[in-house]
Motif scaffolding. Structure first.
Motif, PDB file in Angstrom:
ATOM      1  N   GLY A 251       0.760  -1.272  -0.030  1.00 50.08           N
ATOM      2  CA  GLY A 251       0.007  -0.064   0.239  1.00 50.08           C
ATOM      3  C   GLY A 251       0.953   1.455   0.118  1.00 50.08           C
ATOM      4  N   GLU A 252       2.206   1.286   0.023  1.00 50.16           N
ATOM      5  CA  GLU A 252       3.066   2.332   0.074  1.00 50.16           C
ATOM      6  C   GLU A 252       3.179   2.914  -1.277  1.00 50.16           C
ATOM      7  OE1 GLU A 252       6.391   3.168   3.287  1.00 50.16           O
ATOM      8  OE2 GLU A 252       6.914   1.656   1.961  1.00 50.16           O
ATOM      9  N   LEU A 253       3.535   4.154  -1.494  1.00 46.55           N
ATOM     10  CA  LEU A 253       3.803   4.582  -2.426  1.00 46.55           C
ATOM     11  C   LEU A 253       5.214   5.315  -2.406  1.00 46.55           C
ATOM     12  CD1 LEU A 253       1.765   7.361  -4.501  1.00 46.55           C
ATOM     13  CD2 LEU A 253       4.115   6.727  -5.074  1.00 46.55           C
ATOM     14  N   TYR A 254       6.374   4.411  -3.080  1.00 47.73           N
ATOM     15  CA  TYR A 254       7.616   4.865  -2.913  1.00 47.73           C
ATOM     16  C   TYR A 254       8.263   5.628  -3.930  1.00 47.73           C
ATOM     17  CZ  TYR A 254      12.483   3.940  -1.234  1.00 47.73           C
ATOM     18  OH  TYR A 254      13.957   4.334  -1.126  1.00 47.73           O
ATOM     19  N   GLY A 255       8.930   6.567  -3.761  1.00 47.98           N
ATOM     20  CA  GLY A 255       9.616   7.335  -4.871  1.00 47.98           C
ATOM     21  C   GLY A 255      11.034   7.167  -4.825  1.00 47.98           C
ATOM     22  N   LEU A 256      11.630   7.270  -6.053  1.00 46.72           N
ATOM     23  CA  LEU A 256      12.981   7.270  -6.246  1.00 46.72           C
ATOM     24  C   LEU A 256      13.172   8.684  -6.973  1.00 46.72           C
ATOM     25  CD1 LEU A 256      14.168   3.780  -7.783  1.00 46.72           C
ATOM     26  CD2 LEU A 256      14.746   4.904  -5.283  1.00 46.72           C
ATOM     27  N   LEU A 257      13.845   9.488  -6.404  1.00 47.67           N
ATOM     28  CA  LEU A 257      14.049  10.947  -6.845  1.00 47.67           C
ATOM     29  C   LEU A 257      15.502  11.072  -7.289  1.00 47.67           C
ATOM     30  CD1 LEU A 257      13.005  13.875  -7.032  1.00 47.67           C
ATOM     31  CD2 LEU A 257      14.030  14.095  -4.941  1.00 47.67           C
ATOM     32  N   GLY A 258      15.849  11.304  -8.541  1.00 46.40           N
ATOM     33  CA  GLY A 258      17.291  11.428  -8.856  1.00 46.40           C
ATOM     34  C   GLY A 258      17.375  12.065 -10.205  1.00 46.40           C
ATOM     35  N   PRO A 259      18.473  12.645 -10.463  1.00 48.58           N
ATOM     36  CA  PRO A 259      18.686  13.117 -11.945  1.00 48.58           C
ATOM     37  C   PRO A 259      18.625  12.204 -12.980  1.00 48.58           C
ATOM     38  CG  PRO A 259      20.577  13.487 -10.751  1.00 48.58           C
ATOM     39  CD  PRO A 259      19.902  12.737  -9.778  1.00 48.58           C
ATOM     40  N   ASN A 260      19.235  12.722 -14.251  1.00 51.92           N
ATOM     41  CA  ASN A 260      19.396  11.648 -15.409  1.00 51.92           C
ATOM     42  C   ASN A 260      20.771  10.684 -14.966  1.00 51.92           C
ATOM     43  OD1 ASN A 260      18.767  14.364 -17.629  1.00 51.92           O
ATOM     44  ND2 ASN A 260      17.336  12.636 -17.202  1.00 51.92           N
ATOM     45  N   GLY A 261      20.543   9.603 -15.437  1.00 48.20           N
ATOM     46  CA  GLY A 261      21.674   8.801 -15.225  1.00 48.20           C
ATOM     47  C   GLY A 261      21.802   8.203 -13.692  1.00 48.20           C
ATOM     48  N   ALA A 262      20.941   8.531 -12.826  1.00 51.33           N
ATOM     49  CA  ALA A 262      21.153   8.374 -11.460  1.00 51.33           C
ATOM     50  C   ALA A 262      21.041   6.574 -11.111  1.00 51.33           C
ATOM     51  CB  ALA A 262      20.164   8.920 -10.576  1.00 51.33           C
ATOM     52  N   GLY A 263      20.312   6.056 -12.069  1.00 52.14           N
ATOM     53  CA  GLY A 263      20.238   4.697 -11.947  1.00 52.14           C
ATOM     54  C   GLY A 263      18.717   4.022 -11.629  1.00 52.14           C
ATOM     55  N   LYS A 264      17.647   5.246 -11.618  1.00 54.95           N
ATOM     56  CA  LYS A 264      16.260   4.932 -11.320  1.00 54.95           C
ATOM     57  C   LYS A 264      15.706   3.679 -12.343  1.00 54.95           C
ATOM     58  CE  LYS A 264      15.203   9.132 -12.544  1.00 54.95           C
ATOM     59  NZ  LYS A 264      16.424   9.728 -12.906  1.00 54.95           N
ATOM     60  N   SER A 265      15.742   3.896 -13.608  1.00 51.44           N
ATOM     61  CA  SER A 265      15.308   2.890 -14.614  1.00 51.44           C
ATOM     62  C   SER A 265      15.897   1.652 -14.448  1.00 51.44           C
ATOM     63  CB  SER A 265      15.515   3.270 -16.178  1.00 51.44           C
ATOM     64  OG  SER A 265      14.722   4.236 -16.297  1.00 51.44           O
ATOM     65  N   THR A 266      17.120   1.543 -14.316  1.00 56.00           N
ATOM     66  CA  THR A 266      17.792   0.277 -13.891  1.00 56.00           C
ATOM     67  C   THR A 266      17.532  -0.429 -12.555  1.00 56.00           C
ATOM     68  OG1 THR A 266      20.086   1.105 -14.908  1.00 56.00           O
ATOM     69  CG2 THR A 266      20.094  -0.673 -13.576  1.00 56.00           C
ATOM     70  N   CYS A 267      17.083   0.362 -11.745  1.00 57.09           N
ATOM     71  CA  CYS A 267      16.551  -0.092 -10.368  1.00 57.09           C
ATOM     72  C   CYS A 267      15.239  -0.689 -10.663  1.00 57.09           C
ATOM     73  CB  CYS A 267      16.447   1.086  -9.256  1.00 57.09           C
ATOM     74  SG  CYS A 267      16.302   0.484  -7.850  1.00 57.09           S
ATOM     75  N   ILE A 268      14.184   0.225 -11.374  1.00 55.62           N
ATOM     76  CA  ILE A 268      12.942  -0.232 -11.294  1.00 55.62           C
ATOM     77  C   ILE A 268      13.052  -1.734 -12.433  1.00 55.62           C
ATOM     78  CG2 ILE A 268      11.041   0.263 -13.029  1.00 55.62           C
ATOM     79  CD1 ILE A 268      10.464   2.219 -11.207  1.00 55.62           C
ATOM     80  N   ASN A 269      13.864  -1.548 -13.552  1.00 50.95           N
ATOM     81  CA  ASN A 269      13.991  -2.825 -14.395  1.00 50.95           C
ATOM     82  C   ASN A 269      14.245  -3.970 -13.663  1.00 50.95           C
ATOM     83  OD1 ASN A 269      12.927  -1.367 -16.484  1.00 50.95           O
ATOM     84  ND2 ASN A 269      14.949  -0.828 -17.125  1.00 50.95           N
ATOM     85  N   ILE A 270      15.172  -3.811 -12.649  1.00 47.52           N
ATOM     86  CA  ILE A 270      15.712  -4.945 -11.887  1.00 47.52           C
ATOM     87  C   ILE A 270      14.463  -5.404 -10.951  1.00 47.52           C
ATOM     88  CG2 ILE A 270      17.226  -5.831 -10.146  1.00 47.52           C
ATOM     89  CD1 ILE A 270      19.478  -4.236 -11.195  1.00 47.52           C
ATOM     90  N   LEU A 271      13.990  -4.211 -10.284  1.00 48.84           N
ATOM     91  CA  LEU A 271      12.803  -4.735  -9.154  1.00 48.84           C
ATOM     92  C   LEU A 271      11.553  -5.449  -9.798  1.00 48.84           C
ATOM     93  CD1 LEU A 271      12.728  -1.449  -7.209  1.00 48.84           C
ATOM     94  CD2 LEU A 271      13.568  -3.487  -6.475  1.00 48.84           C
ATOM     95  N   SER A 272      11.484  -4.988 -11.025  1.00 48.94           N
ATOM     96  CA  SER A 272      10.121  -5.609 -11.709  1.00 48.94           C
ATOM     97  C   SER A 272      10.701  -6.742 -12.624  1.00 48.94           C
ATOM     98  CB  SER A 272       9.520  -4.730 -12.722  1.00 48.94           C
ATOM     99  OG  SER A 272      10.439  -3.972 -13.430  1.00 48.94           O
TER     100      SER A 272
END
Ligand SMILES: Nc1ncnc2c1ncn2[C@@H]1O[C@H](COP(=O)(O)OP(=O)(O)OP(=O)(O)O)[C@@H](O)[C@H]1O
Ligand SMILES: [Mg+2]
Length: 308
Positions: free
Chosen positions: A27-48
């Motif tokens: 039920g939580e809404l967790y945000g990853l906040l970071g600039p270009n190239g921070a690793g957000k998509s890589t993180c999401i792609n691994i988590l999913s």
């Protein structure tokens, strides 16, 4: 609960993730906040489970997600950063296609599609080809596609980048509705306003690492900066603003018509700043003092600004 342990991923010499661990409650809404190239998509792609980490593991309710594709498909919904739709098909046809991939059929699928198209404000345009849609409308279909199979967790990778304000507001409202219904979501963004508005907890990510995480209140509490003093000028001269910046070193952010000073003693800093402005013949139009925002917290933690 979703749990990630020490995720690392490199692309040749580029270290995209260096040991990221996080937990997201139901039920939580967790945000990853970071600039270009921070690793957000890589993180999401691994988590999913879209890509494999070099090391580390992801668990959902204690069950490992690696090599468990069927289970992942069932419980996860992903809104990828890149829009993936068939341009020559209508919104309805695109969603029929995605629904069938998830194994949903017939009347149940059509009812679900109609419900989602209504929620995302696209019902009236459902029969038009996707190539006639705006970027924001395409993004909304992408969101619908991720929700077709009633997943337990939804990942959204920068769903508001490059779209019109109307679509953006609608997407916020939809996310808030889904959140209120108890859906678990992981959301990436480089806009601090989005993280502040939407997320229960925020992870500050840069160079493949989470520097700090917590609720907005916790992040503010942990920051050595307490307040932000904002001054607006009616006659901003760039050179004079830059002179002021040099005097205050890093703590001062200079924009076109205003400057923002991060401070933990505004009673001392404000008079000094006003003196500096008067000496530089800058005319102050407006002064405000507010709680520290995520942009300053990001700068404090990483030494960089969130936006280029
Ligand atoms: N497939 C890939 N091949 C090579 N390098 C990659 C690949 N994917 C990501 N990277 C690199 O890994 C780092 C992290 O990229 P990632 O896409 O995860 O960042 P991001 O935070 O999503 O950025 P953005 O805000 O631009 O989407 C970057 O340096 C990027 O160039
Ligand atoms: Mg990305």
């Amino acid at each position: 609960m979703l749990k990630a342990n020490e995720l690392s991923k490199s692309y040749k010499e580029v270290k995209a993730l260096s040991g990221i661990s996080l937990k997201v409650k139901k039920g939580e809404l967790y945000g990853l906040l970071g600039p270009n190239g921070a690793g957000k998509s890589t993180c999401i792609n691994i988590l999913s489970s879209l890509i494999k980490p070099d090391s580390g593991e992801v668990f959902y309710d204690g069950k490992s997600l690696s090599d468990n594709r069927k289970y992942c498909r069932q419980i996860l919904g992903v809104v990828p950063q890149e829009i993936a739709l068939y341009e020559d098909l209508s919104a309805f046809e695109n969603l029929m296609f995605w629904g069938k991939l998830y194994g949903i059929k017939g009347k149940a699928l059509e009812t679900k599609i109609d419900e989602l198209l209504k929620m995302l404000g696209l019902f009236d345009r459902r029969k038009h080809k996707v190539k006639t849609y705006s970027g924001g409308m395409k993004r909304r279909i992408n969101i619908a596609a991720a929700l077709l199979h009633d997943p337990e967790i939804v990942f959204m990778d920068e769903p508001t980048v490059g779209i019109d304000p109307q679509s953006r507001n609608l997407i916020f409202e939809v996310i808030e509705q889904l959140h209120a219904k108890g859906l678990t979501m992981i959301y990436t963004t480089h806009y601090m306003e989005e993280a502040e508005r939407l997320c229960d907890r925020i992870g500050i990510i840069d160079e493949g690492k989470i520097f700090r995480e917590g609720t907005l209140a916790e992040l503010r509490k942990a920051s050595s900066i307490k307040e932000e003093i904002k001054l607006k000028f009616s006659n901003p001269e760039k050179n004079e603003l830059i002179d002021l910046k040099e005097k205050h070193e890093q703590n001062l952010i200079v924009n076109e018509h205003q400057l923002v000073l991060s401070s933990n003693q505004s009673d001392v800093d404000l008079p000094l700043l006003i003196q500096g402005c008067l000496a530089s013949h800058l005319k102050i139009e407006n002064i405000s003092i507010s709680n520290v925002n995520l942009e300053s917290i990001f700068l404090e933690l990483t030494g960089k600004s969130l936006r280029d």
